[in-house]
Scaffold this motif. Sequence first.
Motif, PDB file in Angstrom:
ATOM      1  N   ALA B 112       0.831  -1.199   0.000  1.00  8.66           N
ATOM      2  CA  ALA B 112       0.000   0.000   0.000  1.00  8.66           C
ATOM      3  C   ALA B 112       0.870   1.255   0.000  1.00  8.66           C
ATOM      4  CB  ALA B 112      -0.910  -0.009   1.218  1.00  8.66           C
ATOM      5  N   PHE B 113       1.962   1.202   0.730  1.00  5.74           N
ATOM      6  CA  PHE B 113       2.879   2.350   0.780  1.00  5.74           C
ATOM      7  C   PHE B 113       3.549   2.555  -0.574  1.00  5.74           C
ATOM      8  CE2 PHE B 113       2.592   0.761   5.098  1.00  5.74           C
ATOM      9  CZ  PHE B 113       2.407   1.907   5.847  1.00  5.74           C
ATOM     10  N   ILE B 114       3.954   1.444  -1.168  1.00  4.64           N
ATOM     11  CA  ILE B 114       4.621   1.544  -2.476  1.00  4.64           C
ATOM     12  C   ILE B 114       3.655   2.130  -3.506  1.00  4.64           C
ATOM     13  CG2 ILE B 114       5.634   0.200  -4.357  1.00  4.64           C
ATOM     14  CD1 ILE B 114       6.624  -1.773  -2.203  1.00  4.64           C
ATOM     15  N   ASN B 119       7.032   7.228  -7.459  1.00  2.00           N
ATOM     16  CA  ASN B 119       7.888   6.361  -8.271  1.00  2.00           C
ATOM     17  C   ASN B 119       7.960   4.963  -7.662  1.00  2.00           C
ATOM     18  OD1 ASN B 119       9.148   7.174  -5.993  1.00  2.00           O
ATOM     19  ND2 ASN B 119      11.147   7.574  -6.948  1.00  2.00           N
ATOM     20  N   GLY B 120       6.824   4.498  -7.136  1.00  2.00           N
ATOM     21  CA  GLY B 120       6.778   3.222  -6.429  1.00  2.00           C
ATOM     22  C   GLY B 120       7.279   2.055  -7.264  1.00  2.00           C
ATOM     23  N   GLU B 121       6.872   2.042  -8.500  1.00  2.00           N
ATOM     24  CA  GLU B 121       7.275   0.951  -9.400  1.00  2.00           C
ATOM     25  C   GLU B 121       8.806   0.861  -9.471  1.00  2.00           C
ATOM     26  OE1 GLU B 121       5.642  -1.802 -12.419  1.00  2.00           O
ATOM     27  OE2 GLU B 121       4.659  -0.521 -10.956  1.00  2.00           O
ATOM     28  N   SER B 125      11.241  -2.165  -8.148  1.00  2.00           N
ATOM     29  CA  SER B 125      11.928  -3.011  -9.134  1.00  2.00           C
ATOM     30  C   SER B 125      13.448  -2.835  -9.078  1.00  2.00           C
ATOM     31  CB  SER B 125      11.402  -2.721 -10.535  1.00  2.00           C
ATOM     32  OG  SER B 125      11.663  -1.366 -10.854  1.00  2.00           O
ATOM     33  N   ASP B 126      13.916  -1.895  -8.255  1.00  4.57           N
ATOM     34  CA  ASP B 126      15.367  -1.743  -8.104  1.00  4.57           C
ATOM     35  C   ASP B 126      15.963  -2.868  -7.240  1.00  4.57           C
ATOM     36  OD1 ASP B 126      17.816  -0.521  -8.506  1.00  4.57           O
ATOM     37  OD2 ASP B 126      17.611   0.818  -6.776  1.00  4.57           O
TER      38      ASP B 126
END
Lengths: 306, 434
Positions: B112-114, B119-121, B125-126
């Motif tokens: 939910a935070f992401i 730029n959550g994605e 994905s990093d």
Amino acid sequence: MIAGAWRQRFVARALPYLLIAPTLTLVLMFNVLPAFNTVNDSLYKPARGLNAAGKPPEFVGLQNFADILDDSHYMGQRFLRAFRNTLVFALATVMLAVPLGLLLALLLNRPQRLRSLWRFAVFYPALLPLIGAASIWSFIFSDSIGLANAVLRSLGLPGLNWLGDRNLVLLSVIIINIWKQAGYFMIFFLAGLQNIARELYEAAALDGAGGFQQFVWLTLPLLRRTLLFVSVISFTFAFQTVEQLQALGEGGPADSANLLLYLIFQNIAERRNWGYVNAMTLVLIAVVLVFTLGNFLLFERDERGR
Amino acid sequence: MIAIRKRMLALFMLLSLFVGAAYAQDDIVIDFYFPSATANDAEGIFQGYADRFAEENPGIRINPVFTGSYTDTRNTILTELQGGGAGPDVAVMLSIDLYSFAEEGYIAPAQAFIDSMENGEAYASDFFPALMSNGVDEDGNIWSIPFQRSTPILYYNADLLAEAGYDSPPANNAELVEIAQALTTSERHGLLVPVAGGFPIWMYQSFAIAFGRNIVDDDPTAVYFNTPEAVAAVEFLRSLGAELGVGPAGGAAWGDTPVAFLAGQAAMIYHTTGNLTRILNGADFEVGVWYLPSGPAGEDGAGYGAPTGGGNLYIFDDGSKSQAELDAIWKWVTFLSSPAIQADWGATTGYIAANASAWEAEPLASLALEHPQYLVARDQLQHAGKEFSSYATITIQGIINGTLESILTGESEDAQAAMDAAQAQIDGILADYR
């Protein structure tokens, strides 16, 4: 006047209760109440208060006890093994550490050079915190770099996998326990020996009793109470053993050196096992209680017989 | 007497004034519990991070609390929460603790935070995918964020291998056995795999993966402990000590293994990347590091593999925390998992920095340039699998550890039978969740 007498009587009657009230409160709060909770919690599965997989806990009667006594059940397997190990461990300690403590006391009760130093050296392990001592032993027992194997190899013998071989690891734990306890028990025996009047030995010597006869007919009978006491504490200590296991491979491999209290501790980590944990705790309490009570009754009868 | 008491009272009031002043009322305080599994000064490092964070984020204060080992940390948190206490806001716990804490309703998913980030994605994905596998549930929701992670790798004494005519480390199990046998002497083990001492499952998983099938997948209600691959893996592991004699029967102990390697008493060892710094600093020979050798499947490299391990960041919330508190908590989590902190934490401790961009940040970038061994640990992640985790993780892990130990020490001769029995017990427990 009457009021004063009444007050005096009241104080005389109530005072003892008032005096034990603080202790009683603590015992009730921290011993009796948790014990009742333990009985209650042992009747639920998987654990009181846990909705495992969304299902509320169930009242299962004595099912948790049946499970821990079932050799094909995952907890039963572990419990039965730990129970057997604990008995072996306790008996080995009583049968080896207690006589060794007595022997050391006899040797160090005689006047000799550096007696205090010897006594201190033998008693020293009892002063070390067990977890630290056990960590040192884990190095001694280490397979490739340990002192125990270095000694064996220097004698041309093969090294042993002290903590990895399922047939040896309980023995390793017992060795540490004996090393740790013998000096402690020695102190009790020394105290007991010094309570025996010199004249008795002098009289026995005059009657022609040799050293061994004096030991069997004088020392042993007069040390009976100490012996009984030391045996009881050594037995109950054995049921409380946790630290060595924490430092020496956590009762493994495959629980081959696991002991009851440590197994209980290990299973607290996951709440779904708390039903079993409570059941195991009750069995532990029952065994220690029966043993202590038995000894107590024997001891009391012995006292009254005198 | 009275004068003294008065003076004490005055002193006490004065002191509480100071304390009150230092703890401004409006600050949001985040209780952060962390274990330490390394000998480093974790407390000092975390205090440094907390101070840095407080400077960048006025109004939020971090209260780092050292809580012992992973087990101690877990027990501390459970005791506090089950006793009705507040518990931590954020904690580092084993990545495999997910389901037991989720089941109790103590933790909140990071997803939910992401989702609420701009730029959550990109943030999510990093991270290396292998390090995410234990933090994600079967529906793909992210619960916890990788923080201090590790995998097992192969350490080899390059000088000894070269003396015996081997220029490169073993690539598969056949070469592993060959080199281990060639390097075994009466004074030295050819290969030590630390499976003795209560926790064989992690090293064992390396072999299970190498033999073609991990014992877990994405489904937390399924365990595959009696498959042909699982059985072959433990039989191979047992043969190393019992039949081939390249290590002690029953396996080596965890703590002894790196010590023996550094002392030249073991030519090759399986151990955690978490010990890389210590081993590089402690060796007086050339230390080689390589992927764990592949199993029979691996002519094309397909049989490489190792489980991941270590700790993730968990967010504690039973639904009672305010949005401002939750925002502050998430800021702290993203701070600790940022490339800058991961690069610093990885370089000081030896844990694998969890996100790809951390490896371009200092001081890690220079360290990796100087010691390429660090890159091997990172690159093996492309072959790494999920660490064992399921519902009732600890109980089932205990069953698996006990079964593996009884097979490895020779108590259970028939591995298949022992593993079938264990699988039946495991299925019995997981049936509740299916």
